[in-house]
Each structure stands twice: as structure tokens, then as C-alpha cells.
Design an enzyme around this catalytic site. Sequence first.
Site, PDB file in Angstrom:
ATOM      1  N   LYS A 175      29.284  35.768  56.860  1.00  0.00           N
ATOM      2  CA  LYS A 175      29.419  34.647  55.981  1.00  0.00           C
ATOM      3  C   LYS A 175      28.544  33.696  57.429  1.00  0.00           C
ATOM      4  CE  LYS A 175      33.161  36.499  53.468  1.00  0.00           C
ATOM      5  NZ  LYS A 175      34.451  36.722  53.439  1.00  0.00           N
ATOM      6  N   THR A 232      32.456  41.052  56.784  1.00  0.00           N
ATOM      7  CA  THR A 232      30.943  40.653  56.059  1.00  0.00           C
ATOM      8  C   THR A 232      31.838  39.368  56.635  1.00  0.00           C
ATOM      9  OG1 THR A 232      33.109  40.527  54.288  1.00  0.00           O
ATOM     10  CG2 THR A 232      31.990  41.777  53.218  1.00  0.00           C
ATOM     11  N   LYS A 261      40.309  45.647  64.809  1.00  0.00           N
ATOM     12  CA  LYS A 261      40.315  43.577  65.159  1.00  0.00           C
ATOM     13  C   LYS A 261      40.443  43.502  66.651  1.00  0.00           C
ATOM     14  CE  LYS A 261      40.268  43.804  59.930  1.00  0.00           C
ATOM     15  NZ  LYS A 261      38.543  43.351  59.998  1.00  0.00           N
ATOM     16  N   LYS A 280      40.341  36.898  59.996  1.00  0.00           N
ATOM     17  CA  LYS A 280      40.128  37.915  59.467  1.00  0.00           C
ATOM     18  C   LYS A 280      42.110  38.471  59.820  1.00  0.00           C
ATOM     19  CE  LYS A 280      36.694  39.253  62.480  1.00  0.00           C
ATOM     20  NZ  LYS A 280      36.747  39.819  61.593  1.00  0.00           N
ATOM     21  N   ARG A 281      42.266  40.212  58.612  1.00  0.00           N
ATOM     22  CA  ARG A 281      43.613  40.239  58.737  1.00  0.00           C
ATOM     23  C   ARG A 281      43.930  40.592  60.280  1.00  0.00           C
ATOM     24  NH1 ARG A 281      45.630  42.810  53.893  1.00  0.00           N
ATOM     25  NH2 ARG A 281      47.701  42.752  55.533  1.00  0.00           N
ATOM     26  N   HIS A 304      34.670  53.536  52.489  1.00  0.00           N
ATOM     27  CA  HIS A 304      34.837  52.003  53.190  1.00  0.00           C
ATOM     28  C   HIS A 304      35.781  52.045  54.655  1.00  0.00           C
ATOM     29  CE1 HIS A 304      34.313  48.577  50.362  1.00  0.00           C
ATOM     30  NE2 HIS A 304      34.312  49.565  49.780  1.00  0.00           N
TER      31      HIS A 304
HETATM   32  C1  LIG Z   1      35.468  38.635  54.353  1.00  0.00           C
HETATM   33  C2  LIG Z   1      36.686  37.822  53.880  1.00  0.00           C
HETATM   34  C3  LIG Z   1      37.593  38.710  54.905  1.00  0.00           C
HETATM   35  C4  LIG Z   1      37.078  39.704  55.611  1.00  0.00           C
HETATM   36  O1  LIG Z   1      36.171  39.099  56.711  1.00  0.00           O
HETATM   37  P1  LIG Z   1      36.393  40.409  57.947  1.00  0.00           P
HETATM   38  O2  LIG Z   1      36.374  39.242  58.870  1.00  0.00           O
HETATM   39  O3  LIG Z   1      34.384  41.329  57.664  1.00  0.00           O
HETATM   40  O4  LIG Z   1      37.255  41.132  58.014  1.00  0.00           O
HETATM   41  C5  LIG Z   1      39.315  38.769  54.195  1.00  0.00           C
HETATM   42  N1  LIG Z   1      39.635  37.587  53.994  1.00  0.00           N
HETATM   43  C6  LIG Z   1      38.711  36.688  53.347  1.00  0.00           C
HETATM   44  C7  LIG Z   1      40.020  35.832  52.293  1.00  0.00           C
HETATM   45  C8  LIG Z   1      37.402  36.918  53.385  1.00  0.00           C
HETATM   46  O5  LIG Z   1      36.662  35.664  52.928  1.00  0.00           O
END
Ligand SMILES: *Cc1c(COP(=O)(O)O)cnc(C)c1O
Length: 810
Positions: free
Chosen positions: A655, A651, A549, A543-544, A355
Site C-alpha cells: 500500500k 501487505t 514486527k 500495523k499490529r 499465512h
Molecule cells: C493492510 C493492513 C494491515 C496489514 O499490515 P501489515 O503491515 O502488512 O501487517 C493491518 N491492518 C490494517 C487496518 C490494514 O489496512
Amino acid sequence: MALDKNTFKKAYENKYKDIHGDEIENGNNLQRYEALGSLIRDYVSWLWLDTNKRYNKTGEKQIYYFSMEFLLGRLLGDTLMNLGLIDICKEALAELNIDLRDLEELEEDQGLGNGGLGRLAACFLDSMASLGIAGHGCGIRYKYGFFEQKIIDGKQVELSDNWLRQGNVWERRKIEKSEVVKFGGEVKVENIDGRIVFTQINYEPVLAVPYDTPIVGYENNVANTLRLWSAETVSNEFDYSSFSSGEYLKAIEYKNSVESISQVLYPEDSFYEGKILRLKQQYFFVSAGIQSIIRHYKAHGGNIKFLDEKISIHINDTHPTLAIPELMRILLDEEGLGWEEAWRITTNIVSYTNHTILAEALEKWPIDMFKGLLPRIYMIVEEINERFCSDLWNKYIGQWEKISDMAIIADGQVRMANLAVVGSHSVNGVAKLHTEILKKEEMKNLYYFYPNKFNNKTNGITHRRWLLRSNPGLTNLLCNTIGDSFIKHPTDLINFEKFTYDKGVQEELERIKKKNKERLAEKIYKKNGIIVDTSSIFDVQVKRIHGYKRQTLNCLRIMDLYNKLTNNPNLDIHPRTFIFAGKAAPGYYLAKNIIELINAIADKVNNDPLVNKKIKVVFLENYNVSLAEEIIPAADLSEQISTTTKEASGTSNMKFMMNGAITIATLDGANIEISDEVGNNNIFIFGLTARQVLSYIENGGYSSQDIYNKNESIKNVIDDLINGKYSKDREKFRSIYDHLTIFNDEFYVLKDFDSYVETNKKVDSIFKDMYKWQEICGINIAHSGVFSSDRTIQQYATGIWGPELIYKNL
Ligand SMILES: *Cc1c(COP(=O)(O)O)cnc(C)c1O
């Protein structure tokens, strides 16, 4: 599921009386939720039983997805939808004056994961069930999930996530299916009738108790199982001898220490610390999981020699890598197979997903810790390593450096990634670029030794949760234009492309987005007391919070825009609302400092009447799956701005795309595939290429100080970090300042600043033309079908687990 409204209503009323001993109108919504959850679980139970019976009868291959994290979110709404009961349920409840949505809100998020990795596991479970694949999850039932984030005085404060406080209607405790996991002690080696027998003695036994949750497929009568393990003492009774000898407190301490194994999820994302409790967690669930798989297999007449024809185990990152030596241990010590046969079976069964290439995320355990906790497992890992290295010596005569790079045990450590590659038949990355970097850089020696093991499986998301459930308005429009075939075949979304040029459809897309934005604006007002303009661009980064990032890049450009607007309040820009959400690891100082910075900017900007008609900044606390479901459908612009090469896939990018946001992105992770899908004109790409970043990493030549000295806008915003503009305490943002200047800006934020700012001007000019903007959004939606995790899971099934799994479903 065939049920009519009246039957449902009656069943619900009865259920309510059964469990609460009272009438519905006397109760509160939480009780109503409990009754509904319980009723739905009853319906699922029959399906579950049926599915398991069928699997036992057909003897089809069972897939086990081992993951330390499953970030499921709420289950009620999705389960109702998948059962085909959502409309009936809504109508039946309405007749009782109950709004289904009010009940859904009362379900606690099941937040047993940190971010993308855990959410991927959850999307995969949904897709496996919906595709009719016998695929199950195996993990840990943490008593406390990912911490709850509060923002107090602009700072992150962590509260424990007591998600089980009100109980959990979905799970079933299966005490009779418990397993014993052994820690510590010694290994006794004996020669019995010419056979060497290994026995672990003087170990500490821990009882692993499974809690099963049904995972319901979409309208296909399938319910698979997510099995999460909880740690308990082997004997739940207190030891009376301890009592009498006055060691009562010791007995309780012991109980607590055992239960601590499944007490809490480690809140670090893409970061590893060599904590013994973490190693214990890993062996705990892996050992319990494998023991129970083999027990079940044998109980149904399976011959251990053909185990690999009937079972696949997939490991989500290196966290469950001990599955490899644990499976070997059982085949050798308990089943009496020879090494070669056990090894063939094990490697046929196990497959591994990598990952990340971030060095700080690579798991390596100190030998002494590993050996002390898992003495027999260590012996097996040593043997795997010796046999592997001897193959390497034969092939790479005298090339010591290469051999020590590839070895599983070296420099006093056990390297989990190397063990995972050697002990599995498939190693996959999670997006094209990531897999290429794995093959050609990160794991190049292992790749050239095992070229056929490596493959790519670009991540995906379940369109059922992330489109059908979270965006009913858009789903409706899609059904009305292209029909509903995309629900079962998400790539049929491509049929929407021709409609996206239609002005009427563009207006409709705009109207749907506006509604979603209004809903989010209400939430923002309720939570943060900030009024946002719903005709502004909703520019979203959720995101985190992490250095790579680059929330810092986002911050710096807002600070720059703020400077430009204060100099010229008539600056011609379209109003924007910058929306952030995300958690920082509690021990990650820089990330926590970034959260403070975002909140400081929000404070400054939102309260400055000179600019606050044009820009607003919002940080929504406690980002989780349910919040993501509210934010993402309301976004106009999706921020995917990681340092190129660092984000393995991402991911949330998928979305957002599926919900008709346009992406502004670096060519990193799956952004590349998104860009390839929609074409250059339908995405905003900026920043360094992978080649450029890799060249900086390899050859040096980057100086953030040079950029700072030469670029006035950059110099201004960097200085603003420590000149008192955003905090009276001038030292408050010192760590960000230092990171970007004296530590030479590890993530190339300053390098990408100009192209990011320029690209944002393009965003602005296109947004001014509503029709053009919505046309692009529509193209993104139309091309998002390939990012359904149904596609990903079909590729795992045909490419890794066994093609027969898919053919049976065609
Ligand atoms: C999809 C999702 C992530 C992943 O987000 P990235 O921007 O791809 O790091 C993290 N936390 C939650 C709650 C999510 O739904």
C-alpha cells in the site's frame, strides 16, 4: 451504471422521505447517510439479482473463499466508485448542500478482522468481483468486531466494537436460507441393509442465519456475495415448559450461550489459544457454509458426483480446515458416496493458504475437546489420519520420527495445518521467501511427500481502494500522464516510470504528498493535540503491535537519536515525524508495554524544546482500515522492519509503495519482491538475511548481552528503559528490557540496530534532495502494479481454482 444527476437527486429525495418520513433539511447527517446507503443498496440489488441469475444459467464454477476474518472497512465510497456513480452522487448531493465526504465519515468500519489476513480476504473479494470471477466470501457475522482502542495515560484500553449499533445498510438477513449446525452428542453406528450408517444423536442444534452483503465489481455489472453467519437458537420462541417449571432464566442463559458463538472476534493475530469457543466458531461457519453450498448446488440440478467441477473452496489459513472433514461427512453420510470417491471430490475442491511460520500461531486442538464437540467429524479425521499414515508407513519404513511429524493426530492433539495439507490439492505460501521456508523448513516432510501441491501466490492489495479511493490527487496525476488504462490493468503503471525523471512531475508528486501530509497533520492535531512539521519526513510504522514486527527497534533508534540530539542540538539531520498506529492483543503483555513505551517517548520528545523542532513522535489510536486510508497516502517512509523470516508477506508494504512512499526494510516477506521490482537503489534494505537468522535459530551463537556490552549507543538506550528517563516508575519497561537482555532478544533487535541506524542516515541524505526523493517515489509507484490483488487473484484462478475462470474474461 447509467444514471443522470437529476434522476439520482430525485431518487435520493424520495428515498429520504420514504425511510424517515420527513424532509432532508430537517434531518441530520446520519439520517442522510442512511438514506444514501439504502438507495445505493437498492441499485445494487438489481445487479445482484442479475448476477445470480447469470451464474445459475451459465453454471460456471463458483469459488468460495472461507475466512474467519473479513476486514472490509467502509463500503459506501468504494461501492459508489465501482458502480460508476461517484461523480453523479457527489454533484447531486452538493445541490442539496450535502458533502458526500461528511456522510462517508459516518459509516462504521466493518472491522471483522485483526489485520493483514482479514484485509487480504477483503481485497480478494474486491478483485474477484472486479475480474468477473464468481467468487464469494463465507465467514462469521461477529456482533462485536475487533475492539476499539483508546489510549489512556499512554496505555491501551480496549472497548467493545459495537459496529451494528446504528444498523448496517449493506447486509440482508436471509432467514429462509438458515442451516442447522450440530454440536456434541454421540454417534450411533448401525448396519442398515449391509451399509454402515452413522447418525449423530443427542446433539445440540444451533441455527446458522446468513447475512448477505453484495460485493460490487469495478464498472462491470457484477455483484458477488459475502455471506456471514450468525448463531441463533433453533426455536426463537421461549420454551413454555421451561417457563412453567420455573426455568425461565435457564432458557435465557441457553439462548445467550448459543448466540455467544458469533458474539465476538478473537483479537489475537498470529497467535492461537485452544479455546473451545473458537473451535465452535470454526465448525459453525464452515458447516453452515458447506451445507448451504451443497443445498444450492443440488437445488439447481447439480449431480453430487461432479461437485468438484463446479465448486472450489479456498481456506484462508487453517481456521476453516474443518471444511475438509465436514465436506467428507456430507458426501459420506448424507449423499451416500464411498470413501475413495468422497475423498477425491473433497481434495479436488479444497485449497489452502498458509499465512505464517510462527510456532505460536499453529492451530492444534486437544483430542478430548475436539471429540467431545464434534464426535462424527473426529471419526472422519481419525480415518483420514489412519489412511494417510498407512501410506507413510509403506513409503518410509521404520522412519517413525518422520511419520509422527507428518501425522494429523499426534501427542494428544489434532494438527490443523497437517490436515489442511493432506486434505487439499493446493498449498500456497504468500510470498517467495515464505513459500521457500514452508517447503524447505517448516513443512519439509509434507513437501517432499506432496511436492506438486506446494506453490507460491504473493499477496496483493486492491489498487481501487488503496490508490483510486484513498489518493485521488495521485490518481489524477497518473491519469494525466499515462492515461487511465492502469485502472483496469494496474501493471500499466509501469508507463509512469519515464515521467518520474521529469522535474515537473517530481514537483507535482511533492505537491500531492504535501497536501496529503497536511491533511494528516490536521488529524494529528485534532486527535493528539500535537503540531507536526509537514516539511519533516513522515516516517511511518502502522500495523499490529507484535514482537516480530519490531516496533521496539524503531523505538530504540528514536531513543538513540534523542540522546544524540540532546548531546548536540545542532546535529545535522532532516526533521522527522515518527508516526505509529496499531493494536496489541489484550493478553499480549509485551506488545502493550511497547505501546506505553512509544507514548512515553512521544511525551518526552515532543515536550523537550531542545529537540522538538527536529523530531516528534505520534501514536494515533485505533488503527483500522479507514485510518490506514488516511495515513498511508501521507507517508514519506514506510517502515517494514520485521525480523527476517517472520513476516510471511506483509501487505501494508505494498500500500505504501503504491502511494509513493519509499520503503526501509529487512529482506523479509514481500519486501524481497518489492526490492526486486524497484532495484536496490530505490529501497533502503538493512539487517540480517534469512540464511543468517535460520542459522542462529538452528545453531545458536547469538548473544544480545555481548552486543549490549560492546556497543555504547545500544547500552545507553537499553539502560534508558529502566533508569527513570521515560518513566518515574523504573519498572514500567522492565519486560522490554528483560526481553532484549536476559531473554536474549528473540527477534534480533540489537543485532540489526547498527545497520538500521546507518541506513536511516542514507534516508536523510536522499530526502535532502527533493527531486531525487520524488524520482524514487515515482519509480516505486510505477512498479507497484504487480502488487495489485488483481494479479494475485488471476494467479489463484489460473493456478489453483481452474484456468477457465480467467479465459472467459479475456
Ligand atoms: C493492510 C493492513 C494491515 C496489514 O499490515 P501489515 O503491515 O502488512 O501487517 C493491518 N491492518 C490494517 C487496518 C490494514 O489496512
